[in-house]
Design an enzyme around this catalytic site. Structure first.
Site, PDB file in Angstrom:
ATOM      1  N   ASN A  70     -12.072  46.813  49.921  1.00 45.72           N
ATOM      2  CA  ASN A  70     -12.140  48.230  49.558  1.00 45.72           C
ATOM      3  C   ASN A  70     -13.605  48.533  49.208  1.00 45.72           C
ATOM      4  OD1 ASN A  70     -11.982  50.728  48.352  1.00 45.72           O
ATOM      5  ND2 ASN A  70     -10.727  50.059  46.620  1.00 45.72           N
ATOM      6  N   LYS A 119     -14.970  51.271  48.500  1.00 40.67           N
ATOM      7  CA  LYS A 119     -15.114  52.372  47.529  1.00 40.67           C
ATOM      8  C   LYS A 119     -16.211  53.346  47.963  1.00 40.67           C
ATOM      9  CE  LYS A 119     -13.086  49.454  44.051  1.00 40.67           C
ATOM     10  NZ  LYS A 119     -12.899  49.125  42.651  1.00 40.67           N
ATOM     11  N   HIS A 150      -4.606  54.068  44.641  1.00 40.26           N
ATOM     12  CA  HIS A 150      -5.516  53.174  43.920  1.00 40.26           C
ATOM     13  C   HIS A 150      -5.677  53.665  42.485  1.00 40.26           C
ATOM     14  CE1 HIS A 150      -9.158  51.125  42.666  1.00 40.26           C
ATOM     15  NE2 HIS A 150      -8.881  50.235  43.604  1.00 40.26           N
ATOM     16  N   GLU A 182      -8.130  53.976  40.600  1.00 41.67           N
ATOM     17  CA  GLU A 182      -9.237  54.913  40.374  1.00 41.67           C
ATOM     18  C   GLU A 182      -8.821  56.327  40.761  1.00 41.67           C
ATOM     19  OE1 GLU A 182     -12.164  52.653  42.515  1.00 41.67           O
ATOM     20  OE2 GLU A 182     -12.149  51.178  40.893  1.00 41.67           O
ATOM     21  N   GLU A 220      -2.556  45.577  41.215  1.00 37.81           N
ATOM     22  CA  GLU A 220      -3.917  45.615  40.690  1.00 37.81           C
ATOM     23  C   GLU A 220      -3.899  46.006  39.214  1.00 37.81           C
ATOM     24  OE1 GLU A 220      -6.999  46.039  44.008  1.00 37.81           O
ATOM     25  OE2 GLU A 220      -6.497  48.047  43.326  1.00 37.81           O
ATOM     26  N   GLY A 265     -13.051  45.626  38.649  1.00 36.83           N
ATOM     27  CA  GLY A 265     -14.471  45.856  38.435  1.00 36.83           C
ATOM     28  C   GLY A 265     -14.965  45.368  37.081  1.00 36.83           C
ATOM     29  N   SER A 306     -11.180  41.952  40.518  1.00 46.03           N
ATOM     30  CA  SER A 306     -12.219  40.921  40.359  1.00 46.03           C
ATOM     31  C   SER A 306     -11.946  39.646  41.163  1.00 46.03           C
ATOM     32  CB  SER A 306     -12.430  40.592  38.883  1.00 46.03           C
ATOM     33  OG  SER A 306     -12.863  41.748  38.187  1.00 46.03           O
TER      34      SER A 306
HETATM   35  P1  PGA Z   1     -12.784  44.747  42.227  1.00 49.28           P
HETATM   36  O1  PGA Z   1     -11.921  45.971  42.765  1.00 49.28           O
HETATM   37  O2  PGA Z   1     -12.539  43.598  43.164  1.00 49.28           O
HETATM   38  O3  PGA Z   1     -14.193  45.227  42.236  1.00 49.28           O
HETATM   39  O4  PGA Z   1     -12.283  44.429  40.851  1.00 49.28           O
HETATM   40  C1  PGA Z   1     -10.637  45.788  43.291  1.00 49.28           C
HETATM   41  C2  PGA Z   1     -10.068  47.107  43.715  1.00 49.28           C
HETATM   42  O5  PGA Z   1     -10.368  48.130  43.079  1.00 49.28           O
HETATM   43  O6  PGA Z   1      -9.310  47.182  44.698  1.00 49.28           O
END
Ligand code: PGA
Length: 257
Positions: free
Chosen positions: A9, A11, A97, A99, A169, A175, A215
């Site tokens: 992803n 982003k 997601h 976010e 997730e 993140g 992560s």
């Molecule tokens: P990250 O994000 O690997 O940076 O923690 C995962 C995601 O948001 O799908």
């Protein structure tokens, strides 16, 4: 046996030039892998989808978008339809997601509409579910998973369920560098599978792929994937560099389940 699926992803990162460079690098690093054994997906921003589609057209890498609207077309300024992302070359789309739930008012109801639209237009949805830190600390993890799964998948029949990938997730691991332990990931993902078994049936639930996200790095992917209910990963930060994402994918392809 469920086929491993690793998705990146990207982003809100990468200009056109940077995206082409990253896609080319991944293509070069990953061409040796057998697409019958592993699904490799990258999900760039809308603005670079068609350029990236061109780069990976003759490769074992597939394309996904990071969101989609549920209407086919119309006066919905700023939105992108399933037909448009298919037209740009996508086979996959991330839906719900955290976010988007956190910053853009995504709800289970909108997730459900997007999910149905994605399926209708032949896209494979990657539906994200997972609890926040305070929900985990208040022992609400399973309650949140019940809510996200039952309401997000509302009125999806068994045949269509089989077209969906789920990504667990935990929001506190996204993140933050704070990965869920393999045991925590397995506990939640097994819970999701058992829940799907109750909503549909065990046989169908056993076919659904559930990714872990939060992560994920080359250092922890193998341990996570060794868990029986972890069928892949949704990778954010570590998908932005050729070396780290290629490393994650290669290591994943070697894990024997
Ligand atoms: P990250 O994000 O690997 O940076 O923690 C995962 C995601 O948001 O799908």
């Amino acid at each position: 046996m469920r086929k491993t699926i690793i998705a990146g992803n990207w982003k809100m990162y990468k200009t056109i030039t940077q995206a082409i460079e990253l896609a080319n690098g991944l293509k070069r690093e990953l061409f040796v892998l057998d697409s019958q054994k592993i699904d490799i997906v990258i999900c760039p921003a809308f603005t670079v989808l068609s350029e990236v589609a061109e780069v990976i057209a003759d490769s074992n890498i597939q394309l996904g978008a990071q969101d989609v609207y549920w209407q086919q077309e119309g006066a919905f300024t700023g939105e992108i339809s399933p037909v448009m992302i298919k037209d740009a070359g996508c086979q996959f789309v991330i839906i719900g997601h955290s976010e988007r739930r956190q910053y853009f008012q995504e709800t289970n109801e909108s997730v459900n509409k997007k999910l149905k639209a994605a399926i209708k237009y032949g896209l494979t949805p990657i539906v994200c579910v997972g609890e926040t830190l305070s929900e985990r600390e208040n022992a609400k993890t399973f309650e949140v998973l019940d809510d996200h799964i039952q309401n997000g998948l509302k009125d999806i029949d068994e045949e269509n369920l089989l077209k969906i990938v789920i990504a667990y997730e935990p929001v506190w691991a996204i993140g933050t560098g704070r990965t869920a332990t393999a045991t925590q990931a397995e506990e939640a993902q097994k819970y999701i599978r058992v829940l799907l078994g109750k909503m549909y049936n065990k046989n169908t639930a056993d076919k659904i792929r559930i990714q872990y996200g939060g992560s994920v790095k080359p250092e922890n992917i193998v341990e996570l994937l060794k868990e029986p209910d972890v069928d892949g990963a949704l990778v954010g930060g570590a998908s932005l560099e050729v070396e780290t994402f290629a490393d994650i994918v290669k290591k994943s392809s070697e894990v024997k389940k």
